[in-house]
Scaffold this motif. Structure first.
Motif, PDB file in Angstrom:
ATOM      1  N   ARG A 102       0.810  -1.220   0.000  1.00  0.00           N
ATOM      2  CA  ARG A 102       0.000   0.000   0.000  1.00  0.00           C
ATOM      3  C   ARG A 102       0.839   1.262   0.000  1.00  0.00           C
ATOM      4  O   ARG A 102       0.400   2.305  -0.476  1.00  0.00           O
ATOM      5  N   ASN A 103       2.039   1.192   0.578  1.00  0.00           N
ATOM      6  CA  ASN A 103       2.902   2.361   0.661  1.00  0.00           C
ATOM      7  C   ASN A 103       4.353   1.904   0.803  1.00  0.00           C
ATOM      8  O   ASN A 103       4.623   0.697   0.826  1.00  0.00           O
ATOM      9  N   ARG A 104       5.268   2.863   0.907  1.00  0.00           N
ATOM     10  CA  ARG A 104       6.697   2.533   0.985  1.00  0.00           C
ATOM     11  C   ARG A 104       7.021   1.667   2.201  1.00  0.00           C
ATOM     12  O   ARG A 104       7.770   0.692   2.099  1.00  0.00           O
ATOM     13  N   ALA A 105       6.462   2.028   3.341  1.00  0.00           N
ATOM     14  CA  ALA A 105       6.747   1.267   4.561  1.00  0.00           C
ATOM     15  C   ALA A 105       6.243  -0.171   4.437  1.00  0.00           C
ATOM     16  O   ALA A 105       6.925  -1.121   4.857  1.00  0.00           O
ATOM     17  N   HIS A 106       5.070  -0.331   3.843  1.00  0.00           N
ATOM     18  CA  HIS A 106       4.517  -1.669   3.643  1.00  0.00           C
ATOM     19  C   HIS A 106       5.399  -2.469   2.678  1.00  0.00           C
ATOM     20  O   HIS A 106       5.606  -3.676   2.871  1.00  0.00           O
ATOM     21  N   ALA A 107       5.927  -1.825   1.655  1.00  0.00           N
ATOM     22  CA  ALA A 107       6.817  -2.497   0.704  1.00  0.00           C
ATOM     23  C   ALA A 107       8.079  -2.991   1.401  1.00  0.00           C
ATOM     24  O   ALA A 107       8.518  -4.131   1.201  1.00  0.00           O
ATOM     25  N   VAL A 108       8.681  -2.132   2.223  1.00  0.00           N
ATOM     26  CA  VAL A 108       9.891  -2.521   2.942  1.00  0.00           C
ATOM     27  C   VAL A 108       9.589  -3.668   3.910  1.00  0.00           C
ATOM     28  O   VAL A 108      10.324  -4.656   3.970  1.00  0.00           O
ATOM     29  N   ALA A 109       8.481  -3.541   4.652  1.00  0.00           N
ATOM     30  CA  ALA A 109       8.116  -4.601   5.602  1.00  0.00           C
ATOM     31  C   ALA A 109       7.882  -5.923   4.886  1.00  0.00           C
ATOM     32  O   ALA A 109       8.341  -6.977   5.342  1.00  0.00           O
ATOM     33  N   SER A 110       7.206  -5.904   3.761  1.00  0.00           N
ATOM     34  CA  SER A 110       6.947  -7.118   2.994  1.00  0.00           C
ATOM     35  C   SER A 110       8.246  -7.730   2.490  1.00  0.00           C
ATOM     36  O   SER A 110       8.428  -8.945   2.548  1.00  0.00           O
ATOM     37  N   ALA A 111       9.151  -6.884   2.009  1.00  0.00           N
ATOM     38  CA  ALA A 111      10.437  -7.386   1.515  1.00  0.00           C
ATOM     39  C   ALA A 111      11.257  -8.006   2.638  1.00  0.00           C
ATOM     40  O   ALA A 111      11.910  -9.028   2.435  1.00  0.00           O
ATOM     41  N   VAL A 112      11.202  -7.400   3.818  1.00  0.00           N
ATOM     42  CA  VAL A 112      11.929  -7.942   4.961  1.00  0.00           C
ATOM     43  C   VAL A 112      11.334  -9.297   5.351  1.00  0.00           C
ATOM     44  O   VAL A 112      12.049 -10.280   5.557  1.00  0.00           O
ATOM     45  N   ARG A 113      10.002  -9.370   5.424  1.00  0.00           N
ATOM     46  CA  ARG A 113       9.344 -10.622   5.797  1.00  0.00           C
ATOM     47  C   ARG A 113       9.671 -11.758   4.830  1.00  0.00           C
ATOM     48  O   ARG A 113       9.789 -12.907   5.227  1.00  0.00           O
ATOM     49  N   CYS A 114       9.785 -11.408   3.558  1.00  0.00           N
ATOM     50  CA  CYS A 114      10.045 -12.423   2.534  1.00  0.00           C
ATOM     51  C   CYS A 114      11.526 -12.719   2.370  1.00  0.00           C
ATOM     52  O   CYS A 114      11.905 -13.575   1.567  1.00  0.00           O
ATOM     53  N   GLY A 115      12.362 -12.004   3.100  1.00  0.00           N
ATOM     54  CA  GLY A 115      13.802 -12.218   2.995  1.00  0.00           C
ATOM     55  C   GLY A 115      14.410 -11.685   1.719  1.00  0.00           C
ATOM     56  O   GLY A 115      15.460 -12.150   1.280  1.00  0.00           O
ATOM     57  N   LEU A 116      13.766 -10.710   1.103  1.00  0.00           N
ATOM     58  CA  LEU A 116      14.263 -10.146  -0.139  1.00  0.00           C
ATOM     59  C   LEU A 116      15.342  -9.104   0.088  1.00  0.00           C
ATOM     60  O   LEU A 116      16.161  -8.835  -0.797  1.00  0.00           O
ATOM     61  N   ILE A 117      15.317  -8.471   1.245  1.00  0.00           N
ATOM     62  CA  ILE A 117      16.367  -7.510   1.613  1.00  0.00           C
ATOM     63  C   ILE A 117      16.836  -7.823   3.026  1.00  0.00           C
ATOM     64  O   ILE A 117      16.174  -8.491   3.778  1.00  0.00           O
TER      65      ILE A 117
END
Length: 103
Positions: free
Chosen positions: A88-103
Motif C-alpha cells: 500500500r505504501n513505501r513502509a509496507h513495501a519494505v516490511a513485505s520485503a523484509v518478511r520475505c527475505g528479499l532484503i
C-alpha cells in the motif's frame, strides 16, 4: 516478548530518530517467517537495491544519486516494486520485503 534492543529502537523512534537498524526491523517483523502474498516474489537487482535504500530511510533524490539514475526512474522502480509486493505504501513495501527475505 520483545527484547531490549527492539524496545530501545522503539524508544529512539518515538523520540524522533526515524531510523531502525535493519536487523532489528527484521526481528520485529518476525524474522521472515511470514511472506505475503506470494512465497517469494521475484525482484530485479534494481528493485532490490531501491528497497534496501528505502529501508535505510533514504528519499527518492538520495536513492537516485546513490544509484546514478534519475528521480523519475526511482519513482517508476518503487511503483513497480510496490505492485509486485502488493504493498500500500513505501513502509509496507519494505516490511513485505523484509518478511520475505528479499532484503
Amino acid at each position: 516478548m520483545l527484547d531490549a534492543d527492539v524496545v530501545a529502537a522503539q524508544v529512539a523512534v518515538r523520540a524522533g530518530d526515524g531510523s531502525v537498524p535493519r536487523e532489528l526491523l527484521f526481528r520485529a517483523l518476525g524474522g521472515g517467517t511470514r511472506c505475503h502474498p506470494a512465497p517469494r516474489p521475484h525482484l530485479t537487482p534494481r528493485q532490490t537495491a531501491v528497497l534496501s535504500l528505502m529501508a535505510d530511510g533514504l528519499g527518492n533524490a538520495d536513492i537516485a544519486a546513490g544509484l546514478s539514475c534519475s528521480e523519475h526512474t526511482v519513482k517508476n522502480v518503487i511503483y513497480e516494486t510496490m505492485s509486485r509486493l502488493q504493498a500500500r505504501n513505501r513502509a509496507h513495501a519494505v516490511a513485505s520485503a523484509v518478511r520475505c527475505g528479499l532484503i
